[in-house]
Design an enzyme around this catalytic site. Structure first.
Site, PDB file in Angstrom:
ATOM      1  N   SER A 147      -6.322   3.530  -5.874  1.00  0.00           N
ATOM      2  CA  SER A 147      -5.784   4.332  -4.773  1.00  0.00           C
ATOM      3  C   SER A 147      -5.949   5.817  -5.046  1.00  0.00           C
ATOM      4  CB  SER A 147      -4.309   3.998  -4.547  1.00  0.00           C
ATOM      5  OG  SER A 147      -4.162   2.750  -3.912  1.00  0.00           O
ATOM      6  N   GLN A 185      -7.936   8.226  -2.507  1.00  0.00           N
ATOM      7  CA  GLN A 185      -7.289   9.356  -1.849  1.00  0.00           C
ATOM      8  C   GLN A 185      -7.926  10.672  -2.284  1.00  0.00           C
ATOM      9  OE1 GLN A 185      -3.138   9.516  -1.123  1.00  0.00           O
ATOM     10  NE2 GLN A 185      -2.814   7.315  -1.343  1.00  0.00           N
ATOM     11  N   PHE A 231       0.998   3.137   6.901  1.00  0.00           N
ATOM     12  CA  PHE A 231      -0.318   3.305   7.502  1.00  0.00           C
ATOM     13  C   PHE A 231      -1.387   3.046   6.452  1.00  0.00           C
ATOM     14  CE2 PHE A 231      -3.834   6.375   8.405  1.00  0.00           C
ATOM     15  CZ  PHE A 231      -4.313   5.783   9.562  1.00  0.00           C
ATOM     16  N   VAL A 232      -2.276   2.106   6.737  1.00  0.00           N
ATOM     17  CA  VAL A 232      -3.343   1.744   5.801  1.00  0.00           C
ATOM     18  C   VAL A 232      -4.676   2.149   6.404  1.00  0.00           C
ATOM     19  CG1 VAL A 232      -4.479  -0.124   4.544  1.00  0.00           C
ATOM     20  CG2 VAL A 232      -1.989  -0.163   4.863  1.00  0.00           C
ATOM     21  N   LEU A 233      -5.480   2.847   5.607  1.00  0.00           N
ATOM     22  CA  LEU A 233      -6.792   3.312   6.050  1.00  0.00           C
ATOM     23  C   LEU A 233      -7.728   3.300   4.853  1.00  0.00           C
ATOM     24  CD1 LEU A 233      -8.213   4.653   8.586  1.00  0.00           C
ATOM     25  CD2 LEU A 233      -7.749   6.838   7.446  1.00  0.00           C
ATOM     26  N   HIS A 286       0.836  -1.202   0.000  1.00  0.00           N
ATOM     27  CA  HIS A 286       0.000   0.000   0.000  1.00  0.00           C
ATOM     28  C   HIS A 286       0.870   1.252   0.000  1.00  0.00           C
ATOM     29  CE1 HIS A 286      -4.176  -1.489   0.747  1.00  0.00           C
ATOM     30  NE2 HIS A 286      -3.485  -2.579   0.994  1.00  0.00           N
ATOM     31  N   PRO A 287       0.412   2.307  -0.663  1.00  0.00           N
ATOM     32  CA  PRO A 287       1.157   3.575  -0.660  1.00  0.00           C
ATOM     33  C   PRO A 287       0.863   4.367   0.609  1.00  0.00           C
ATOM     34  CG  PRO A 287      -0.844   3.838  -1.920  1.00  0.00           C
ATOM     35  CD  PRO A 287      -0.812   2.387  -1.480  1.00  0.00           C
ATOM     36  N   ARG A 330      -8.280   7.233  -6.820  1.00  0.00           N
ATOM     37  CA  ARG A 330      -9.699   7.549  -6.648  1.00  0.00           C
ATOM     38  C   ARG A 330     -10.043   7.664  -5.157  1.00  0.00           C
ATOM     39  NH1 ARG A 330     -11.129   3.808  -9.507  1.00  0.00           N
ATOM     40  NH2 ARG A 330     -11.254   4.977 -11.449  1.00  0.00           N
ATOM     41  N   ALA A 380      -9.598   5.122   3.028  1.00  0.00           N
ATOM     42  CA  ALA A 380      -9.712   6.578   2.954  1.00  0.00           C
ATOM     43  C   ALA A 380     -11.099   7.031   2.533  1.00  0.00           C
ATOM     44  CB  ALA A 380      -8.660   7.128   1.994  1.00  0.00           C
TER      45      ALA A 380
END
Length: 211
Positions: free
Chosen positions: A122, A126, A157-159, A105-106, A124, A161
């Site tokens: 990702s 963010q 950190f993965v969320l 993940h970024p 879309r 979003a």
């Protein structure tokens, strides 16, 4: 037991299909926006290996081998059954493999966003959370928190979003920085599953998150 399955900066090719660390693509080669056309489970079950991986290869960020493994579990009775197989693969991994999934993940509002290197999904997500329009001070604060998080846990950190807004993201990051490592690994994997659930719903229901 499966091992880490993420593909990053190294394409993998099978006899039926090729894929790498990039957004799923249509037969013409353009990035395929999540959920641009609804599809039913009959169509999903009829997909060959290459088409299935092409469509579902980024349900779990940059981990097309999970989709490759899930394809062999057809037929699926519905969306929940399809989700179950994706998530069962994640749950069956050893901690090192689960951490590998997280490393695919970024960072949120990180260098990949600035370089234009995010996957279509990702970007879309963010964008929907307002992370593509942060001010300089907001970007700096998030970069500092991301760096602290990586230093503490060894993965980004993965969320999910899409379920948050720009003000909530740094608050949640700061809160989770205080969690014990084992607890945080579980929390991060739960977010991976939330992201995957939303992406599957996009593909099957035809409701993409807006850019």
């Amino acid at each position: 037991m499966p091992s880490c399955c993420c593909i990053k900066n190294k394409p993998v090719r099978s006899a039926n299909s090729s894929w790498g660390a990039e957004p799923p693509r249509s037969p013409r080669g353009e990035p395929r926006p999540a959920g641009t056309a609804a599809m039913d489970m009959e169509k999903v079950n009829a997909m060959d290996f290459g088409e299935f991986v092409d469509v579902f290869g980024n349900v779990i960020e940059r981990c097309p081998l999970i989709a490759a493994a899930v394809w062999s579990q057809r037929p699926f009775s519905g969306l929940e059954d399809l989700e179950k197989h994706f998530f069962a693969f994640i749950d069956a991994l050893p901690p090192s493999g689960q951490e590998g999934i997280l490393r695919c993940h970024p960072d949120l509002a990180g260098r990949e966003l600035l370089r234009g290197a995010l996957t279509a999904e990702s970007l879309r997500e963010q964008s929907g959370a307002g992370l593509t329009s942060l001010g300089a001070a907001e970007r700096l604060r998030l970069a500092e928190l991301n760096a602290q998080y990586r230093a503490r846990f060894g993965f980004p950190f993965v969320l999910a979003a899409r379920l948050r807004d720009r003000e909530a993201v740094p608050r949640e990051l700061a809160r989770r920085l205080q969690c014990p490592p084992a607890q945080e690994l579980r929390a991060a994997l739960d977010e991976v599953k939330k992201i995957g659930r939303l992406r599957l719903a996009d593909l099957l229901a035809g409701h993409p998150a807006p850019l």
